[in-house]
Design a protein around this motif. Sequence first.
Motif, PDB file in Angstrom:
ATOM      1  N   GLN A  11    -109.910  59.205  95.765  1.00 32.91           N
ATOM      2  CA  GLN A  11    -109.306  57.861  95.722  1.00 32.91           C
ATOM      3  C   GLN A  11    -108.257  57.765  94.624  1.00 32.91           C
ATOM      4  N   ARG A  12    -108.550  58.343  93.475  1.00 36.59           N
ATOM      5  CA  ARG A  12    -107.623  58.247  92.338  1.00 36.59           C
ATOM      6  C   ARG A  12    -106.294  58.916  92.707  1.00 36.59           C
ATOM      7  N   LYS A  13    -106.399  60.103  93.336  1.00 40.04           N
ATOM      8  CA  LYS A  13    -105.194  60.846  93.718  1.00 40.04           C
ATOM      9  C   LYS A  13    -104.372  60.041  94.725  1.00 40.04           C
TER      10      LYS A  13
ATOM     11  N   ALA B 170     -98.986  54.734  93.700  1.00 42.83           N
ATOM     12  CA  ALA B 170     -98.670  53.312  93.890  1.00 42.83           C
ATOM     13  C   ALA B 170     -98.588  52.558  92.575  1.00 42.83           C
ATOM     14  N   PHE B 171     -99.223  53.086  91.524  1.00 41.10           N
ATOM     15  CA  PHE B 171     -99.240  52.377  90.237  1.00 41.10           C
ATOM     16  C   PHE B 171     -98.517  53.147  89.130  1.00 41.10           C
ATOM     17  N   ALA B 172     -97.849  54.242  89.517  1.00 42.36           N
ATOM     18  CA  ALA B 172     -97.153  55.060  88.513  1.00 42.36           C
ATOM     19  C   ALA B 172     -95.990  54.270  87.919  1.00 42.36           C
TER      20      ALA B 172
ATOM     21  N   THR C 269    -111.538  45.673  95.296  1.00 46.35           N
ATOM     22  CA  THR C 269    -111.432  46.282  93.955  1.00 46.35           C
ATOM     23  C   THR C 269    -110.086  45.960  93.327  1.00 46.35           C
ATOM     24  N   LEU C 270    -109.023  46.202  94.089  1.00 48.54           N
ATOM     25  CA  LEU C 270    -107.694  46.062  93.494  1.00 48.54           C
ATOM     26  C   LEU C 270    -107.321  44.601  93.273  1.00 48.54           C
ATOM     27  N   LEU C 271    -107.797  43.721  94.172  1.00 50.52           N
ATOM     28  CA  LEU C 271    -107.513  42.297  93.959  1.00 50.52           C
ATOM     29  C   LEU C 271    -108.212  41.782  92.706  1.00 50.52           C
TER      30      LEU C 271
ATOM     31  N   THR D 154    -108.395  40.600  84.888  1.00 48.98           N
ATOM     32  CA  THR D 154    -108.044  41.170  83.586  1.00 48.98           C
ATOM     33  C   THR D 154    -106.682  40.659  83.111  1.00 48.98           C
ATOM     34  N   THR D 155    -105.694  40.728  83.994  1.00 46.91           N
ATOM     35  CA  THR D 155    -104.351  40.322  83.580  1.00 46.91           C
ATOM     36  C   THR D 155    -104.318  38.815  83.346  1.00 46.91           C
ATOM     37  N   GLY D 156    -105.084  38.066  84.160  1.00 47.60           N
ATOM     38  CA  GLY D 156    -105.176  36.617  83.945  1.00 47.60           C
ATOM     39  C   GLY D 156    -105.743  36.326  82.561  1.00 47.60           C
TER      40      GLY D 156
ATOM     41  N   PRO E 250    -109.660  41.517  73.921  1.00 46.75           N
ATOM     42  CA  PRO E 250    -109.475  42.523  74.977  1.00 46.75           C
ATOM     43  C   PRO E 250    -110.168  42.094  76.271  1.00 46.75           C
ATOM     44  N   PRO E 251    -109.421  41.970  77.378  1.00 49.14           N
ATOM     45  CA  PRO E 251    -110.054  41.524  78.624  1.00 49.14           C
ATOM     46  C   PRO E 251    -111.254  42.390  79.009  1.00 49.14           C
ATOM     47  N   ALA E 252    -111.131  43.708  78.852  1.00 50.58           N
ATOM     48  CA  ALA E 252    -112.298  44.584  79.090  1.00 50.58           C
ATOM     49  C   ALA E 252    -112.973  44.754  77.734  1.00 50.58           C
TER      50      ALA E 252
ATOM     51  N   ILE F 120    -107.768  50.501  72.484  1.00 50.78           N
ATOM     52  CA  ILE F 120    -107.974  51.022  73.851  1.00 50.78           C
ATOM     53  C   ILE F 120    -108.218  49.894  74.870  1.00 50.78           C
ATOM     54  N   PRO F 121    -107.297  48.921  74.949  1.00 54.32           N
ATOM     55  CA  PRO F 121    -107.549  47.835  75.913  1.00 54.32           C
ATOM     56  C   PRO F 121    -107.657  48.328  77.352  1.00 54.32           C
ATOM     57  N   PHE F 122    -107.048  49.482  77.649  1.00 51.37           N
ATOM     58  CA  PHE F 122    -107.104  50.008  79.011  1.00 51.37           C
ATOM     59  C   PHE F 122    -108.018  51.228  79.110  1.00 51.37           C
ATOM     60  N   GLY F 123    -108.868  51.434  78.121  1.00 49.83           N
ATOM     61  CA  GLY F 123    -109.717  52.612  78.111  1.00 49.83           C
ATOM     62  C   GLY F 123    -108.892  53.847  77.814  1.00 49.83           C
ATOM     63  N   MET F 124    -109.481  55.015  78.042  1.00 49.17           N
ATOM     64  CA  MET F 124    -108.717  56.257  77.929  1.00 49.17           C
ATOM     65  C   MET F 124    -109.433  57.353  78.703  1.00 49.17           C
TER      66      MET F 124
ATOM     67  N   GLN G  34    -109.056  55.997  82.679  1.00 53.19           N
ATOM     68  CA  GLN G  34    -108.176  54.969  82.107  1.00 53.19           C
ATOM     69  C   GLN G  34    -107.622  54.099  83.235  1.00 53.19           C
ATOM     70  N   CYS G  35    -107.371  52.847  82.896  1.00 50.06           N
ATOM     71  CA  CYS G  35    -106.920  51.881  83.890  1.00 50.06           C
ATOM     72  C   CYS G  35    -105.728  52.398  84.695  1.00 50.06           C
ATOM     73  N   ILE G  36    -105.874  52.383  85.993  1.00 48.16           N
ATOM     74  CA  ILE G  36    -104.788  52.863  86.860  1.00 48.16           C
ATOM     75  C   ILE G  36    -103.643  51.843  86.901  1.00 48.16           C
TER      76      ILE G  36
ATOM     77  N   PHE H 288     -98.463  48.450  85.187  1.00 47.88           N
ATOM     78  CA  PHE H 288     -98.109  47.241  85.905  1.00 47.88           C
ATOM     79  C   PHE H 288     -98.631  46.001  85.181  1.00 47.88           C
ATOM     80  N   ALA H 289     -99.871  46.086  84.673  1.00 50.17           N
ATOM     81  CA  ALA H 289    -100.467  44.932  83.988  1.00 50.17           C
ATOM     82  C   ALA H 289     -99.619  44.535  82.780  1.00 50.17           C
ATOM     83  N   LEU H 290     -99.164  45.530  82.031  1.00 46.03           N
ATOM     84  CA  LEU H 290     -98.341  45.222  80.850  1.00 46.03           C
ATOM     85  C   LEU H 290     -97.024  44.579  81.259  1.00 46.03           C
TER      86      LEU H 290
HETATM   87  C1  HEM Z   1    -104.503  43.458  81.154  1.00 39.76           C
HETATM   88  C2  HEM Z   1    -104.952  43.931  82.283  1.00 39.76           C
HETATM   89  C3  HEM Z   1    -105.959  45.027  82.424  1.00 39.76           C
HETATM   90  C4  HEM Z   1    -106.889  45.513  81.545  1.00 39.76           C
HETATM   91  C5  HEM Z   1    -107.136  45.057  80.116  1.00 39.76           C
HETATM   92  C6  HEM Z   1    -107.617  46.561  82.216  1.00 39.76           C
HETATM   93  C7  HEM Z   1    -108.614  47.315  81.623  1.00 39.76           C
HETATM   94  C8  HEM Z   1    -109.217  48.395  82.212  1.00 39.76           C
HETATM   95  C9  HEM Z   1    -110.130  49.308  81.561  1.00 39.76           C
HETATM   96  C10 HEM Z   1    -110.591  49.222  80.116  1.00 39.76           C
HETATM   97  C11 HEM Z   1    -110.490  50.257  82.456  1.00 39.76           C
HETATM   98  C12 HEM Z   1    -111.380  51.465  82.192  1.00 39.76           C
HETATM   99  C13 HEM Z   1    -112.822  51.146  82.468  1.00 39.76           C
HETATM  100  C14 HEM Z   1    -113.734  52.314  82.143  1.00 39.76           C
HETATM  101  O1  HEM Z   1    -113.300  53.353  81.653  1.00 39.76           O
HETATM  102  O2  HEM Z   1    -114.928  52.145  82.398  1.00 39.76           O
HETATM  103  C15 HEM Z   1    -109.829  49.929  83.713  1.00 39.76           C
HETATM  104  C16 HEM Z   1    -109.984  50.649  84.888  1.00 39.76           C
HETATM  105  C17 HEM Z   1    -109.417  50.263  86.074  1.00 39.76           C
HETATM  106  N1  HEM Z   1    -108.478  49.271  86.271  1.00 39.76           N
HETATM  107 FE1  HEM Z   1    -107.741  48.051  84.863  1.00 39.76          FE
HETATM  108  N2  HEM Z   1    -107.133  46.686  83.489  1.00 39.76           N
HETATM  109  C18 HEM Z   1    -106.116  45.791  83.660  1.00 39.76           C
HETATM  110  C19 HEM Z   1    -105.335  45.615  84.790  1.00 39.76           C
HETATM  111  C20 HEM Z   1    -105.505  46.273  85.964  1.00 39.76           C
HETATM  112  C21 HEM Z   1    -104.659  46.133  87.130  1.00 39.76           C
HETATM  113  C22 HEM Z   1    -103.405  45.267  87.234  1.00 39.76           C
HETATM  114  C23 HEM Z   1    -105.209  46.891  88.101  1.00 39.76           C
HETATM  115  C24 HEM Z   1    -104.670  47.033  89.488  1.00 39.76           C
HETATM  116  C25 HEM Z   1    -104.626  48.057  90.148  1.00 39.76           C
HETATM  117  C26 HEM Z   1    -106.386  47.550  87.546  1.00 39.76           C
HETATM  118  C27 HEM Z   1    -107.236  48.402  88.212  1.00 39.76           C
HETATM  119  C28 HEM Z   1    -108.168  49.207  87.603  1.00 39.76           C
HETATM  120  C29 HEM Z   1    -108.961  50.207  88.319  1.00 39.76           C
HETATM  121  C30 HEM Z   1    -108.935  50.438  89.825  1.00 39.76           C
HETATM  122  C31 HEM Z   1    -109.727  50.869  87.356  1.00 39.76           C
HETATM  123  C32 HEM Z   1    -110.718  52.011  87.595  1.00 39.76           C
HETATM  124  C33 HEM Z   1    -109.984  53.311  87.388  1.00 39.76           C
HETATM  125  C34 HEM Z   1    -110.875  54.524  87.604  1.00 39.76           C
HETATM  126  O3  HEM Z   1    -112.080  54.434  87.417  1.00 39.76           O
HETATM  127  O4  HEM Z   1    -110.316  55.569  87.969  1.00 39.76           O
HETATM  128  N3  HEM Z   1    -106.526  47.157  86.245  1.00 39.76           N
HETATM  129  N4  HEM Z   1    -109.051  48.812  83.545  1.00 39.76           N
END
Ligand code: HEM
Length: 452
Positions: A112-114, A119-121, A261-263, A269-271, A327-329, A391-395, A399-401, A405-407
């Motif tokens: 799924q990731r691949k 689409a999110f690059a 998931t994507l919705l 998070t972005t909200g 941090p939203p997450a 690490i607002p988006f993890g690592m 890491q957040c896909i 786009f969110a930024l």
């Molecule tokens: C400010 C906005 C956002 C924040 C703070 C955020 C945060 C995160 C974090 C921390 C993770 C990692 C979770 C983990 O490692 O357990 C994650 C994963 C993910 N995020 Fe975001 N996210 C944001 C926006 C988005 C957007 C716009 C999308 C739309 C596609 C998205 C889709 C995902 C998906 C699908 C994953 C899982 C990725 C994986 O497991 O391979 N996120 N996000």
Amino acid sequence: MQGGRGAEPRRIAATHDAVPASTHPSKALPLTEDSIPRILGAPFAPAAFRQEVVSHSFLGRKLMIVSRPGSVHHILARNAENYVRPDAAFRVLAPPIGDGLFLAEGQEWRRQRKMLTPAFAVRSVPRLSVHVVQRARPMLARLRAGPLDRAPLFEALRDLTMAIAAGAFFGIDLAPYADEVRALSSSYTKRLARGDLFDFFLPLWLPSPRDWARRRFRRRWLALIERIVAERRRPGETESLFAQLDASETPRGIFIQQVATLLITGSETTGAALFWSVYLAAARPEVQARVAEEARGVAINEENPAEALDRLPYARAVVNEAMRLYPPALSIVRRALADDVADGVKIGKGAIVQTAPWVLHRHRLLWDRPDEFDPDRFLPNAPPPQRYSYIPFGMGPRQCIGMQFALAEATLVLAMLLRDFVIAPTTDRPVTPVAQITLQPSDPAPFRLTPR
Ligand code: HEM
């Protein structure tokens, strides 16, 4: 940005479970936690904000909060295969987001990731951002129509980010379903999204008391998403993620769950990031004036969203700083599959390990003036944060896909909003953050808007 910037981690004082890495004059650092807001539904011990590791055992299971930056990197990136999502994550997240990318594991996750990565690059951000500008404009018009003295900004931003996700990813106009989507999703976040002790300790095959209601919710939610997709999908369109999901022959059940998931991950998070940015800026007119001035110098329209983004470094810094403080997450939780040593921190098999942005981002040993809102920290020429401490988006591999786009989305919307309005709070009462999967405001008051 996170994980990649800056010098080697500054070693900080060790506590129990941590093999001392070096010494640090922690006594010289501010040790008060009075300025840290309490999160409803997610208590973090004050010690977590000044120690690298805080751990305790409960019913034979070890729970750890790990904030040594090198250990965080080890857990989420270097030895990520040893750390999986705990059962509670599946219980709480599967009903709203289904078995799409966020909860997929192993080979299925890699597939799924691949499939979704292109689409999110970074190169897709300009195309996706067009939808941001298109949908933000009517929101601004609605706000201008009033009521200006009690503008429901939280609701407006939440609906906007959901509409953007539906439009940008799937070409769907969500407007006819907005009320239904909002009612159903907020019923979940209010009643069922918080994990309790049963959720943590019962094995996944044994339903916890809340799981029955969660299953009922899941059936209704996925039926609603299926109906929206069936009614709104344009026949023959090749632009959106639908085409990619079709090409990958994703089974129908997973297809709908991937959309869910994507919705949800793409909007809640972005909200939240946008709401907290507005909340913090509302108390600081000089920050707003600076964003407005920057935004006035840039024509933000459908033709040039990417170009505009490059010229909004201060708006982006406000978003980054808001995601540091709120941090939203708020927490990234894993279960250790085998004994491990994470940069000197011993982690036993089965331990539940939290690497919590909420804690890391306000950690007394990692940040100067940790509770102060100062967007300048994130300006391009500022010294970068200590590596792995932001690490607002993890690592690592998970890491957040949607990070890029969110930024982009949050930066553009904030710039457009503050370009058009001066925002002021209508009350002195601080907004309490609440853990509802993401860090949401509890009962936020409306704001006063003055058109510029
Ligand atoms: C400010 C906005 C956002 C924040 C703070 C955020 C945060 C995160 C974090 C921390 C993770 C990692 C979770 C983990 O490692 O357990 C994650 C994963 C993910 N995020 Fe975001 N996210 C944001 C926006 C988005 C957007 C716009 C999308 C739309 C596609 C998205 C889709 C995902 C998906 C699908 C994953 C899982 C990725 C994986 O497991 O391979 N996120 N996000």
